[in-house]
Design a protein around this motif. Sequence first.
Motif, PDB file in Angstrom:
ATOM      1  N   CYS A 138       1.207  -0.994   0.423  1.00 21.14           N
ATOM      2  CA  CYS A 138      -0.436   0.118  -0.240  1.00 21.14           C
ATOM      3  C   CYS A 138       0.722   0.814  -0.394  1.00 21.14           C
ATOM      4  CB  CYS A 138      -0.780   0.296   1.346  1.00 21.14           C
ATOM      5  SG  CYS A 138      -1.752   1.567   1.767  1.00 21.14           S
ATOM      6  N   CYS A 190      -6.381  -1.669   0.265  1.00 20.46           N
ATOM      7  CA  CYS A 190      -5.202  -1.884   0.970  1.00 20.46           C
ATOM      8  C   CYS A 190      -6.493  -2.757   1.800  1.00 20.46           C
ATOM      9  CB  CYS A 190      -4.948  -0.553   1.975  1.00 20.46           C
ATOM     10  SG  CYS A 190      -4.169  -1.294   2.832  1.00 20.46           S
ATOM     11  N   GLY A 206       0.623  -1.437   3.388  1.00 18.41           N
ATOM     12  CA  GLY A 206      -0.045  -2.532   4.273  1.00 18.41           C
ATOM     13  C   GLY A 206      -0.328  -3.778   3.270  1.00 18.41           C
ATOM     14  N   CYS A 210       0.032   4.004   0.820  1.00 15.83           N
ATOM     15  CA  CYS A 210      -0.400   4.961   2.251  1.00 15.83           C
ATOM     16  C   CYS A 210       0.271   4.045   3.486  1.00 15.83           C
ATOM     17  CB  CYS A 210      -1.555   5.140   2.268  1.00 15.83           C
ATOM     18  SG  CYS A 210      -2.660   5.791   1.291  1.00 15.83           S
ATOM     19  N   CYS A 211       0.143   3.029   3.430  1.00 15.85           N
ATOM     20  CA  CYS A 211       0.234   2.675   4.660  1.00 15.85           C
ATOM     21  C   CYS A 211       1.292   0.556   4.691  1.00 15.85           C
ATOM     22  CB  CYS A 211      -0.330   2.028   6.087  1.00 15.85           C
ATOM     23  SG  CYS A 211      -1.431   0.603   5.027  1.00 15.85           S
ATOM     24  N   CYS A 239      -5.365  -0.261   5.824  1.00 18.52           N
ATOM     25  CA  CYS A 239      -6.317   1.590   5.368  1.00 18.52           C
ATOM     26  C   CYS A 239      -7.535   1.243   5.467  1.00 18.52           C
ATOM     27  CB  CYS A 239      -5.136   2.027   5.638  1.00 18.52           C
ATOM     28  SG  CYS A 239      -4.798   2.447   3.854  1.00 18.52           S
TER      29      CYS A 239
HETATM   30 ZN    ZN Z   1      -3.186   0.698   3.126  1.00 18.60          ZN
END
Ligand code: ZN
Length: 72
Positions: free
Chosen positions: A10, A31, A15, A12-13, A34
């Motif tokens: 991911c 994801c 994941g 963003c995170c 998140c």
């Molecule tokens: Zn994520």
Amino acid sequence: MENVIELEECPCCRGNGVMMHEGGWSVQVECADCGSHTTYVEYETEEQKLEAERKVAMLWNIGKVIKANPSE
Ligand SMILES: [Zn+2]
């Protein structure tokens, strides 16, 4: 015939990205951690389905995602 599409982590995170099919006519990558996701891509045939999967995977892998919870 196996057709494995690789998903990056991911953007963003970090994941795990999961390929999510909706109602058998559209697909997105989401994801598992998140909830950030790509846009849905629609398909009608098996051929289009593969193309749609590749497209959302590409969007995901270049970080073109919609953040579920924009934090700060
Ligand atoms: Zn994520």
